[in-house]
Write a protein that holds these residues in place. Structure first.
Motif, short mmCIF file in Angstrom:
data_model
loop_
_atom_site.label_atom_id
_atom_site.label_comp_id
_atom_site.label_asym_id
_atom_site.label_seq_id
_atom_site.Cartn_x
_atom_site.Cartn_y
_atom_site.Cartn_z
N TRP A 67 0.83 -1.21 0.00
CA TRP A 67 0.00 0.00 0.00
C TRP A 67 0.86 1.26 0.00
O TRP A 67 0.53 2.24 -0.66
CB TRP A 67 -0.93 -0.01 1.21
N MET A 68 1.96 1.21 0.73
CA MET A 68 2.82 2.41 0.78
C MET A 68 3.50 2.65 -0.56
O MET A 68 3.81 3.80 -0.92
CB MET A 68 3.86 2.27 1.89
N ASN A 69 3.74 1.60 -1.32
CA ASN A 69 4.37 1.75 -2.64
C ASN A 69 3.42 2.34 -3.68
O ASN A 69 3.89 2.92 -4.68
CB ASN A 69 4.89 0.39 -3.13
N ILE A 70 2.13 2.18 -3.48
CA ILE A 70 1.17 2.70 -4.47
C ILE A 70 0.35 3.86 -3.88
O ILE A 70 -0.72 4.18 -4.37
CB ILE A 70 0.22 1.58 -4.96
N ILE A 71 0.88 4.47 -2.84
CA ILE A 71 0.12 5.49 -2.11
C ILE A 71 -0.23 6.68 -3.00
O ILE A 71 0.56 7.11 -3.84
CB ILE A 71 0.91 5.93 -0.86
N GLN A 72 -1.45 7.18 -2.82
CA GLN A 72 -1.93 8.37 -3.53
C GLN A 72 -2.09 9.51 -2.53
O GLN A 72 -2.13 9.29 -1.32
CB GLN A 72 -3.28 8.07 -4.20
N ASP A 73 -2.21 10.73 -3.04
CA ASP A 73 -2.46 11.85 -2.16
C ASP A 73 -3.79 11.64 -1.44
O ASP A 73 -4.75 11.08 -1.99
CB ASP A 73 -2.47 13.17 -2.94
N TRP A 74 -3.85 12.10 -0.20
CA TRP A 74 -4.96 11.82 0.71
C TRP A 74 -5.94 12.99 0.71
O TRP A 74 -5.56 14.12 1.07
CB TRP A 74 -4.38 11.55 2.09
N CYS A 75 -7.18 12.72 0.33
CA CYS A 75 -8.24 13.73 0.38
C CYS A 75 -8.70 13.88 1.82
O CYS A 75 -9.26 12.95 2.40
CB CYS A 75 -9.41 13.32 -0.51
N ILE A 76 -8.44 15.04 2.41
CA ILE A 76 -8.71 15.22 3.85
C ILE A 76 -9.91 16.13 4.13
O ILE A 76 -10.24 16.37 5.30
CB ILE A 76 -7.47 15.79 4.58
N SER A 77 -10.57 16.67 3.10
CA SER A 77 -11.70 17.56 3.34
C SER A 77 -13.02 16.81 3.21
O SER A 77 -13.16 15.89 2.40
CB SER A 77 -11.66 18.75 2.38
N ARG A 78 -13.98 17.21 4.03
CA ARG A 78 -15.32 16.63 4.00
C ARG A 78 -16.33 17.77 4.04
O ARG A 78 -16.17 18.74 4.79
CB ARG A 78 -15.56 15.69 5.20
N GLN A 79 -17.41 17.63 3.26
CA GLN A 79 -18.40 18.69 3.16
C GLN A 79 -19.45 18.51 4.26
O GLN A 79 -20.63 18.28 4.01
CB GLN A 79 -19.02 18.68 1.76
N LEU A 80 -18.97 18.61 5.49
CA LEU A 80 -19.81 18.44 6.67
C LEU A 80 -19.66 19.66 7.59
O LEU A 80 -18.80 20.51 7.36
CB LEU A 80 -19.38 17.17 7.44
N TRP A 81 -20.46 19.68 8.65
CA TRP A 81 -20.34 20.76 9.64
C TRP A 81 -19.79 20.25 10.97
O TRP A 81 -19.30 21.02 11.77
CB TRP A 81 -21.72 21.39 9.88
N TRP A 82 -19.89 18.95 11.20
CA TRP A 82 -19.46 18.37 12.49
C TRP A 82 -18.05 17.81 12.31
O TRP A 82 -17.84 16.86 11.55
CB TRP A 82 -20.42 17.28 12.94
N GLY A 83 -17.09 18.39 12.99
CA GLY A 83 -15.70 17.93 12.87
C GLY A 83 -14.74 19.08 13.06
O GLY A 83 -15.10 20.19 13.48
N HIS A 84 -13.48 18.83 12.76
CA HIS A 84 -12.44 19.86 12.83
C HIS A 84 -12.54 20.74 11.59
O HIS A 84 -12.18 20.31 10.49
CB HIS A 84 -11.05 19.22 12.91
N ARG A 85 -13.01 21.95 11.76
CA ARG A 85 -13.15 22.84 10.60
C ARG A 85 -11.76 23.22 10.10
O ARG A 85 -10.84 23.52 10.88
CB ARG A 85 -13.92 24.10 11.00
N ILE A 86 -11.59 23.17 8.79
CA ILE A 86 -10.27 23.42 8.21
C ILE A 86 -9.82 24.85 8.54
O ILE A 86 -10.55 25.81 8.29
CB ILE A 86 -10.31 23.19 6.68
N PRO A 87 -8.62 25.02 9.11
CA PRO A 87 -8.15 26.35 9.54
C PRO A 87 -7.57 27.16 8.38
O PRO A 87 -6.38 27.49 8.36
CB PRO A 87 -7.09 26.02 10.59
N ALA A 88 -8.42 27.44 7.40
CA ALA A 88 -8.01 28.22 6.22
C ALA A 88 -9.08 29.26 5.93
O ALA A 88 -10.27 28.97 6.02
CB ALA A 88 -7.81 27.29 5.03
N TRP A 89 -8.62 30.46 5.61
CA TRP A 89 -9.53 31.58 5.35
C TRP A 89 -9.18 32.19 3.98
O TRP A 89 -8.00 32.34 3.64
CB TRP A 89 -9.39 32.66 6.41
#
Length: 892
Positions: free
Chosen positions: A394-416
């Motif tokens: 899995w580490m040899n074929i690793i892809q970039d990780w999508c970390i955003s979710r279109q939700l309201w409950w969770g750690h809000r992305i600290p970007a403005w």
């Protein structure tokens, strides 16, 4: 010292657990002279209900924690719960729907407040369930993934990775749930077998020179096609590579490209390429720099790019309309039935769409390299080792990780985003103004982070990082992680990545991977198939200890295990056996005076019976085996070894051997020595059992004549600790008594096989072939007669074997024939008929099994375990036939 007649888990478990809690036995010390041992609990969803998989995972961790605590370690088992973004938000949204409203009407701030209120009201349920399992976590350190400390760590990691260029915002293809209108992870995609079709569609060449027939399972996505592809080695289509085709229904022209991704054998050997709606096509599109046309809206309906005719339609409706239009235009060549796997959202059940969307990503390749090296070098070990290959693959074929979710409950992305200069500001703290243009018109990113992002920081965020705490100094890296194979990539790999990046050290030394629990037929348990079991309900009926033992006794080499209530009932019986054996033992210890030196006290060897020395020797073997098994994570070997000792050695034999010693007229010195052996061994047995069955053992321990303050903090028995006691055991005496035991067993077996009533006294001849065996049998003749209910017992020559049952016993180079004359005990004629019937049945079984083993299809498809079981059954049936034929010959 007295115990009630029956063991009642309901009366014991809650009381004992609270007693442990009140005395802070689960608490770890931030600084200690003891060696540290730490485990981070994989945090269950705060909305969740524990299933048997959780029970297995927690039981393994608790067994390790209790074993290490008793072995003198400063144990930290750090518990936590996960905010479970999608699951928790969905629960509250369903509540709002019942109230006739929704989150959008409520607004983000009010909605998040509502979710927090739900969490405060119901979030403790999962913790209560963990306590029912017996989890000995340090509950004072309970962490929630949205706690302030964790949130601070999440922000710092996000900002640091962004500043290093390892987090970016970009347009990529991701898993999309139209029902949630959010990106989801691969783990939230359930693949289901669906009966569909392959449609063959005619794509005319743009120059009018011919046509290409394309095969597809999703005709509606052709509206977003940007190429058709053939295999570069497919001779059928060489002349068309580089040409253009007219895309039906659209008026667009698209190229014919060559790519090795195409399977020449699938369909026509020509595939449509839709880079915005298929992951494989996306990769092809990137290789060939194809345009990417997204034809879907966020809610799964078709958008304007699909064309006015189809805009606003749901996918299923659009498919029907596209096929009608293809048919009308004579583009549809043929339709074939086709069964294939289709991804569905695990939360909503809707079909998951590959969707081109702007999301936040972690650039994984630079982070993966050191995470590979620590596993390749052995700094982190997988147990079983076979999972190392999976991780590295899995580490040899690793892809970039999508970390955003279109939700309201969770750690809000600290970007403005600045309204003045349009630049993005990423910050650990909420900025008051834009650092570039000083504008105060700042709008924070609406998305929250993937739950796995905060989980990736779990081994150190739970210990106070980014502050430099004593807890981290003592317990990081943690000792072992216990988890299932399905999250090696989603969680294990990401924790390793983040630990190396931010702590400059691995998060754990060992990763123990356990198998999946299946039902008695080997099917995976799930709610949908109706074979799932609720561990809390099972605990209500059978007790926590019985459930723990059922699971731990089957854990072997990471393999899946089968669960059945029949097996669970068996281990409930084992708990009752322990209880009753303790009651019998305490009755024999009523006049026993506990020695001042307690557990260190040993009797004089000259006063010991052979049974005492036999038991002590067997205890030494058990302690050695259990110690080695637990060190190697062989939980089933340890649990089954203890089970065999308690049931067979201690209960069935030793307690029977010593009954005469507690009768009037017994030698006082011998009785005193046996009482001390009984008290000491019972103490050790209960201590050995504790990690596997903590509740019943603590309850019993408090009634023992030799005990400390609490079992949970007593020492775990090993040959090193118990060397003074174990020195009194004798391997030679143990071998002699094993011979006696096997002879008695053989007599009992003959009784059972020949249906001789247990109360009927019988005559037995014992024919040893060695002088040593004859001497041992002679010295133990009284025990053999008493425990076998014999009228007479002759030790000597075998004599005439006609109309006799014979069973050979062989142990340690000694051989004895156990002979019982059957005349007068059984109807010989009837017995002959019975044996012949049994032989006939076994011969049929042998024939069937022989044919099965000769069937190459069976051997190749059945799997190693099934084939091995069939082979064993064949060998056992053949051996039984031989035994029965010999018995028949003696009766004729």
């Amino acid at each position: 010292m007295e115990l009630p007649d029956r063991y009642s888990p309901k009366d014991v478990e809650g009381r004992i657990y609270q007693w442990w809690m009140d005395r802070h036995y689960f608490k770890a010390q931030e600084t200690s002279t003891k060696p540290p041992f730490s485990i981070i609990l994989p945090p269950p969803n705060v909305t969740g209900k524990l299933h048997l998989g959780h029970a297995l995972n927690h039981n393994i961790q608790d067994a390790l924690a209790r074993w290490k605590r008793m072995s003198g370690f400063n144990v930290l088992w750090l518990p936590g719960t996960d905010h479970a973004g999608i699951a928790t938000q969905s629960v509250v949204e369903r509540e709002l729907k019942k109230e006739g409203t929704n989150r959008h009407a409520l607004g983000r701030e009010k909605f998040v407040e509502r979710v927090w209120k739900w969490k405060e009201e119901y979030g403790g349920n999962i913790v209560d369930q963990m306590r029912r399992l017996g989890d000995s976590c340090d509950w004072d350190r309970l962490v929630f993934t949205l706690d302030e400390g964790v949130s601070k760590a999440v922000r710092k990691v996000f900002v640091d990775l962004h500043n290093k260029g390892l987090i970016y915002k970009g347009l990529r293809l991701i898993n999309w749930s139209p029902a949630l209108e959010s990106a989801i992870s691969d783990l939230e995609v359930d693949y289901k077998e669906v009966k569909g079709s392959i449609w063959h569609i005619r794509y005319p060449l743009a120059d009018g020179s011919g046509e290409i027939v394309v095969a597809t399972t999703r005709p509606e996505t052709m509206l977003g096609d940007t190429a058709v592809a053939v295999h570069p080695d497919d001779e059928r289509y060489q002349q068309w590579i580089g040409k253009e085709v007219q895309l039906p229904l659209t008026g667009r022209k698209i190229p014919v490209i060559a790519d090795s991704y195409v399977d020449k054998e699938f369909g026509s050997g020509v595939v449509k390429i839709t880079p915005a709606h298929d992951f494989n096509d996306y990769a092809v599109g990137q290789r060939h720099k194809l345009p990417m046309i997204n034809i879907l809206n966020k809610n799964g309906t078709l958008n304007e790019a699909a064309g006015a005719v189809y805009q606003g339609m749901k996918v299923a409706d659009a498919r029907k309309k596209v096929l009608e239009d293809l048919e009308a235009g004579s583009f549809l060549v043929k339709t074939e039935p086709h069964t294939h796997q289709v991804g569905h959202c695990s939360r909503t059940g809707c079909v998951v769409e590959p969707f081109l969307s702007e999301q936040w990503f972690v650039k994984m390749a630079p982070l993966a390299a050191p995470a590979k090296r620590v596993v390749e070098s052995g700094t982190i070990n997988f147990e079983p080792e076979s999972w190392t290959k999976t991780y590295l693959h899995w580490m040899n074929i690793i892809q970039d990780w999508c970390i955003s979710r279109q939700l309201w409950w969770g750690h809000r992305i600290p970007a403005w985003t600045c309204g003045g200069c349009q630049k993005i500001i990423v910050s650990e703290t909420d900025p008051a103004q834009c650092p570039h243009c000083k504008s105060k018109d700042l709008k924070q990113e609406e998305d929250v982070l993937d739950t796995w992002f905060s989980s990736a920081l779990w081994p150190f965020s739970t210990m106070g990082w980014p502050a430099d705490t004593e807890l981290q100094k003592t317990f990081y890296p943690t000792t072992v992680l216990v988890t299932g194979f399905d999250i090696i990539f989603f969680w294990v790999a990401r924790m390793i990545v983040m630990g190396l990046e931010f702590k400059k050290d691995v998060p754990f030394r060992t990763v123990y991977i356990h198998g999946v629990i299946r039902d008695a037929q080997g099917k995976k348990m799930s709610k949908s198939t109706g074979n799932a079991e609720d561990p809390v309900q099972l605990i209500e009926e059978y007790g926590s200890d019985a459930l723990r033992y059922t699971l731990l006794a089957q854990i072997a080499g990471g393999r899946d295990l089968k669960f059945s209530t029949q097996r669970l009932e068996g281990y409930r019986n084992f708990m009752n056996k322990i209880w009753n054996a303790t009651r019998f033992s305490l009755n024999g210890l009523k006049d026993f005076e506990a020695p001042a030196d307690g557990v260190e006290a040993v009797p004089n060897k000259v006063d010991l019976t052979d049974a005492d020395q036999w038991l002590i020797y067997k205890l030494g073997v058990l302690e050695k085996d259990v110690d080695e098994a637990l060190k190697d994570y062989r939980f089933s070997d340890a649990a089954n070894g203890i089970y065999a000792f308690v049931w067979n050695i201690f209960c069935d034999w030793y307690l029977e051997f010593i009954k005469p010693i507690f009768q009037e007229g017994a030698d006082p010195a011998q009785k005193k020595a046996t009482q001390l052996v009984l008290a000491q061994v019972l103490n050790r047995v209960i201590r050995l059992l504790h990690p596997f069955a903590p509740f019943i053992t603590e309850e019993i321990y408090q009634k023992l004549p030799i005990r400390g303050e609490a079992l949970i903090v007593d020492s775990y028995p090993t040959p090193k600790i118990d060397k003074t006691l174990l020195a009194l055991g004798s391997e030679e005496v143990a071998l002699e008594l094993d011979l006696v035991r096997e002879v008695i067993t053989a007599i009992r077996n003959i009784r059972g096989e020949n249906r001789i009533k247990p109360g009927t006294k019988i005559n037995v001849r014992l024919a040893p072939t060695e002088a040593r065996a004859q001497k041992i049998l002679g010295e133990n003749k009284s025990s053999i007669m008493t425990m076998s209910r014999l009228e007479t017992c002759e030790i000597g020559e075998a004599g005439n074997l006609a109309k006799c049952a014979v069973q050979p016993v062989q142990i340690g180079g000694m051989k004895v024939d156990v002979i019982i004359p059957l005349e007068g005990l059984v109807d010989i004629g009837e017995e002959v008929v019975r044996i012949r019937k049994n032989i006939e049945k076994l011969q049929k079984d042998v024939g069937s099994l022989t044919n099965r083993m000769a069937d190459a299809n069976f051997v190749s498809r059945a799997g190693e375990e099934v084939v091995a079981a069939s082979k064993r059954q064949l060998e056992e049936s053949q051996a039984q036939i031989g035994t029965l034929e010999a018995a028949l010959a003696r009766l004729m």
